[in-house]
Write a protein that holds these residues in place. Structure first.
Motif, PDB file in Angstrom:
ATOM      1  N   LEU A 231      26.334   3.515 -55.496  1.00 32.93           N
ATOM      2  CA  LEU A 231      26.214   2.130 -55.209  1.00 32.93           C
ATOM      3  C   LEU A 231      26.994   1.489 -54.196  1.00 32.93           C
ATOM      4  O   LEU A 231      28.103   1.586 -54.144  1.00 32.93           O
ATOM      5  N   ARG A 233      26.628  -1.455 -50.668  1.00 35.43           N
ATOM      6  CA  ARG A 233      25.763  -2.403 -50.037  1.00 35.43           C
ATOM      7  C   ARG A 233      25.275  -1.973 -48.779  1.00 35.43           C
ATOM      8  O   ARG A 233      25.662  -0.903 -48.298  1.00 35.43           O
ATOM      9  N   SER A 234      24.583  -2.780 -47.925  1.00 33.32           N
ATOM     10  CA  SER A 234      24.022  -2.235 -46.478  1.00 33.32           C
ATOM     11  C   SER A 234      24.950  -1.845 -45.589  1.00 33.32           C
ATOM     12  O   SER A 234      25.990  -2.590 -45.773  1.00 33.32           O
ATOM     13  N   LYS A 238      26.103   5.160 -47.416  1.00 36.49           N
ATOM     14  CA  LYS A 238      25.525   5.755 -48.625  1.00 36.49           C
ATOM     15  C   LYS A 238      25.069   6.992 -48.220  1.00 36.49           C
ATOM     16  O   LYS A 238      25.278   8.134 -48.727  1.00 36.49           O
ATOM     17  N   GLN A 444      16.855   2.477 -54.972  1.00 36.45           N
ATOM     18  CA  GLN A 444      16.417   1.114 -55.654  1.00 36.45           C
ATOM     19  C   GLN A 444      14.932   0.871 -55.530  1.00 36.45           C
ATOM     20  O   GLN A 444      14.048  -0.030 -55.967  1.00 36.45           O
ATOM     21  N   ASP A 468      21.132   0.368 -53.588  1.00 36.21           N
ATOM     22  CA  ASP A 468      21.712  -0.952 -53.548  1.00 36.21           C
ATOM     23  C   ASP A 468      20.527  -1.937 -53.923  1.00 36.21           C
ATOM     24  O   ASP A 468      19.452  -1.992 -53.579  1.00 36.21           O
ATOM     25  N   GLN A 471      18.933  -4.579 -52.175  1.00 38.26           N
ATOM     26  CA  GLN A 471      18.034  -4.722 -51.157  1.00 38.26           C
ATOM     27  C   GLN A 471      16.531  -4.080 -51.808  1.00 38.26           C
ATOM     28  O   GLN A 471      15.682  -3.433 -51.230  1.00 38.26           O
ATOM     29  N   THR A 505      31.037   3.736 -56.381  1.00 40.01           N
ATOM     30  CA  THR A 505      30.904   2.528 -55.417  1.00 40.01           C
ATOM     31  C   THR A 505      31.519   3.036 -53.835  1.00 40.01           C
ATOM     32  O   THR A 505      32.553   3.643 -53.980  1.00 40.01           O
ATOM     33  N   ASN A 507      32.520   0.817 -50.403  1.00 38.28           N
ATOM     34  CA  ASN A 507      32.571  -0.719 -49.958  1.00 38.28           C
ATOM     35  C   ASN A 507      33.325  -0.852 -48.822  1.00 38.28           C
ATOM     36  O   ASN A 507      33.312  -2.077 -48.102  1.00 38.28           O
TER      37      ASN A 507
END
Length: 848
Positions: A231, A233-234, A238, A444, A468, A471, A505, A507
């Protein structure tokens, strides 16, 4: 010693090679004004980093050149220096060196150094050195932009917004090591391999396998056993983690004769990126989800009781659902109903356990089966949604129609049946029915039923799923990582060790700077406050770069915005609601680079204007948006206005497409838009935790005072290629979006003055438009007319000739298959099209 080596040795002698220890005061060589090196003592290098491009060159290149490379690395590692070994390139802001591989080939080794190691970026022909130097220079500038602690961004300082605790600068430096490397061609981490200077000779071995250079965070992700959920964020890398995991698995399991790995994404652009990043091997495949389903349907044996034919003309998609089943005229939004049908009623694990492959109304209404965290709707809303579903299902049955859930169920049934009747399909490394490892990006975007198909193809402990939920903007998909674990429970049975662990995750954001990420975090804080179970709440994004806060143009004249993007901001991308694209184009005088937010997902742009997002929201949601932004939302806000959750995710997705300069522009006054401007540009409103902000999220801007931000030719060219590749991803899903993206590609190529690529894009657009016309005629039944068939054959043959001339072989194959339907009717006894044309065309060549 061969002739080339002799020439090389002579060249070394000409430059008076002396064996000395290379010296540095601040990690760089000192030079005089004349360009001569002043050498001071320094430690011998302990390690060498090689970029992925260099490793690929070494593996694929001539063994003779590999030997030359080894020699040069040993010379540099032991401190030798001369002009051909360590020539400082002129014209770069950073210290970049070139080393002559040897004299006759013209190859140069481009590298930088720091402390006790050097990084080899490229091995390239001399004619490419200048261009590659600029790329390296730009990468290092992006890497070295003033990094700040996340705790310095006011929007991230509240723990309850779902972004966790912060790190200091020293913490980040310790976490990431000596240096962050960014790929010269994008805002993602550079793929780097480590070799010890004691092991340089190993490069000559045929089975040489260098180790990946990973941070502790990356290593934890890459080396975790079993199925991994990732997981982030944009912009947090990833996809690079997937590449690293695939490389790690190759190194660990690649010697097994039955090892195979499959990368899956909805976007062809992502597939190509990953394939280019890690390289092709016989045991690895990179494919879109649609192509994977096509392949499975082709190889799996038909079963009499299971549907095997899914013609396009009988497919039920969202637009058809909205036009023919439910238009949203009642209290519940059309997209909400569609999402519940696809993700819960037909696309959930519970549905697959039911003999009819959809859940009963009793199950759907039960908060025990579908709790409020998972299905966030009231009893009244659920009853209405299920009544629409019954009407929907009745129409599918009556007209022999199908939706994607039906297709997935049929594939899973046929796959399970084949394990008994055709076990040979699951043996060997080239089968589509069984994979050692499967890697899925943007997970997702998939329902539980679709994820179950991945589990069946690989086994419960062999998946790597990255995504994510914030999104999750694909129409019809409601996604939580908890639902993936439910699929694992379903398929693992008694083998509890095969159930996926909680998500790992990442970050560290490599794409956007602090100004943009602060805005994105504020949008997420609203979403988590009103819809706390809408997406997994992560720790704070770290490793941020400073940058300007977003700008706001309030009640701006469309003509002025149009003039701005045509001149000072030419190349800036306009993002808006997908069904508002054409209207925005007209407002801006026909400006081409207007994208729907959903269509732009997966892309990134240097500069972005989010246009009329709020004035285009439905009237009945204007006041709810205002009340939410002003901190006055009611306790039952999520129940009353569930569609706001999707709109927040859409806004977040729009913001995170931007790399450098972000603006919001509203040309009309609206309750939600006026509230958003006040919320963004003042400190008078409370944050979701009840405190007052000390710094505004964005700034009010005078639209007439914007500096020149026009794109360079290289940026236009890169944008054109991105649009062309994105168009291929949309061809099977959204015809109008695919056409629009190809038109944008043509516009970008023309701005770049690249005639060859512009002609390719024009030929592809002509072919795609023609193929859409054929499909429409087949659906309408007009394709049976003899005159139509002959005219279409003639037009198609002319387009085919253009495609082949432009080397667009993949598109030519697609056109040939579409024309084959007609040619069989005209020449019923001939298989010319299939035998002498379609089969002769390359099938997987890249167009650009």
């Amino acid at each position: 010693m061969d002739a080339d080596a002799d020439a090389d040795a002579d060249a070394d002698a000409d430059f008076n090679v002396t064996e000395v220890i290379r010296g540095h005061s601040n990690g760089e060589s000192n030079t005089t004004n004349s360009g001569n090196y002043v050498l001071t003592p320094a430690p011998i290098l302990k390690r060498i980093h090689l970029s992925g491009d260099v490793v690929k060159w070494l593996r694929q290149g001539d063994r003779k050149y590999r030997d030359f490379f080894i020699r040069r690395m040993k010379q540099l590692a032991t401190g030798e220096t001369s002009r051909i070994l360590q020539k400082r390139l002129v014209g770069s802001e950073h210290t970049i060196y070139e080393t002559y591989l040897e004299q006759k080939s013209g190859f140069r080794i481009l590298w930088t150094e720091k402390d006790d190691y050097l990084l080899v970026w490229y091995v390239a022909k001399h004619k490419n050195v200048s261009r590659l130097m600029k790329l390296i220079d730009d990468s290092k500038k992006r890497s070295e932009r003033h990094r700040i602690s996340i705790t310095e961004i006011e929007e991230f300082q509240h723990d309850d917004v779902g972004v966790g605790g912060g790190e200091s600068k020293s913490d980040m430096e310790e976490k990431h090591g000596h240096e962050i490397f960014l790929d010269p061609l994008g805002n993602v981490p550079l793929k780097v391999y480590n070799i010890s200077t004691d092991d340089i000779e190993d490069i000559a071995k045929d089975n040489w396998t260098p180790g990946l250079h990973l941070t502790d965070e990356e290593r934890d992700v890459v080396e975790t056993r079993g199925t991994v959920l990732l997981l982030g964020r944009s912009g947090t890398g990833k996809t690079i983690c997937i590449c690293n995991r695939m490389e790690h698995d190759r190194q660990k399991f690649g010697k097994s004769p039955d090892f195979s790995q499959l990368f899956v994404a909805r976007s062809p652009r992502l597939c190509r990126y990953v394939e280019h990043n890690i390289g092709s091997t016989p045991e690895s495949k990179f494919t879109t989800f649609k192509k994977m389903m096509d392949q499975l349907e082709h190889v799996l044996p038909n079963v009499e009781s299971i549907r095997g034919d899914f013609p396009d003309g009988q497919c039920m998609n969202f637009s058809r659902f909205k036009n023919e089943i439910y238009d949203g005229s009642e209290d519940v939004d059309t997209l909400v109903v569609w999402t519940n049908i696809r993700s819960f009623i037909k696309g959930s694990i519970e549905a697959l356990k039911n003999p009819d492959f959809f859940i009963t109304e009793e199950e759907y209404l039960s908060f025990e089966h579908f709790g409020k965290k998972r299905c966030r709707f009231s009893m009244k809303q659920r009853k209405f949604i299920y009544s629409v579903f019954l009407k929907y299902q009745e129409k599918l049955k009556k007209y022999d129609m199908w939706d994607n859930c039906d297709r997935i169920v049929a594939l899973i049934q046929r796959l399970q049946q084949a394990k008994t009747t055709d076990p040979d399909l699951f043996q060997g490394e080239t089968t589509w029915c069984k994979w050692s490892k499967i890697y899925v990006d943007e997970v997702q975007d998939y329902t539980q039923a679709e994820c179950l198909l991945f589990f069946h193809l690989s086994g419960a402990g062999n998946l790597f799923l990255a995504g994510d939920p914030a999104q999750s903007v694909v129409r019809g998909v409601e996604f939580r990582f908890e639902d993936i674990r439910s699929v694992g429970y379903h398929i693992a049975g008694d083998q509890k060790d095969l159930i996926p662990l909680k998500p790992k995750t990442v970050n560290t954001n490599f794409r956007s700077h602090a100004g943009i990420l602060g805005c994105a975090a504020s949008i997420l804080s609203q979403m988590f406050a009103q819809f706390p179970d809408s997406a997994k709440q992560l720790g704070k994004d770290n490793g941020l770069f400073q940058g300007p806060r977003p700008g706001v143009f309030h009640l701006a004249e469309p003509q002025i915005i149009g003039n701005l993007v045509a001149e000072k901001m030419n190349g800036t991308v306009i993002l808006t609601h997908d069904d508002n694209v054409e209207q925005c184009k007209k407002k801006l005088g026909g400006y081409e680079l207007v994208y729907g937010i959903r269509a732009a997902k997966g892309l990134e742009f240097k500069s972005v204007i989010v246009l009329d997002f709020f004035s285009s929201l439905p009237k009945d949601l204007q006041i709810p948006w205002r009340e939410m932004l002003f901190g006055r939302a009611s306790d039952d806000f999520s129940i009353k206005y569930p569609e706001v959750e999707g709109q927040l995710k859409l806004l977040y997705t729009a913001v995170t497409r931007c790399i450098e300069r972000l603006f919001f522009a509203e040309t009309l006054s609206s309750k939600s838009g006026d509230a958003f401007v006040r919320w963004m540009t003042t400190t008078s409103l409370k944050t979701p935790d009840g405190s007052l902000s000390t710094r505004a999220i964005a700034t009010m801007n005078n639209i007439t005072n914007i500096e020149n931000m026009a794109m360079t030719q290289d940026e236009w060219l890169a944008s054109g290629i991105s649009n062309a590749e994105a168009a291929e991803a949309e061809e099977s899903n959204n015809e109008s979006s695919a056409k629009s993206l190809l038109e944008k590609a043509i516009y970008c190529f023309e701005q770049a003055e690249h005639e060859d690529f512009a002609n390719k894009a024009k030929a592809q657009l002509e072919s795609f438009t023609f193929r859409c016309k054929i499909l429409t005629a087949r659906r309408a039944g007009t394709s049976e007319d003899a005159n139509y068939q002959k005219a279409t054959e003639m037009e198609g043959s002319e387009i085919m000739a253009k495609l082949i001339q432009e080397s667009l072989f993949l598109e030519a194959r697609g056109l040939g298959k579409d024309l084959q339907y007609l040619t069989k009717k005209i020449y019923s006894s001939s298989d010319f099209m299939q035998k002498f044309l379609i089969q002769k065309l390359p099938g997987e060549e890249y167009s650009y």
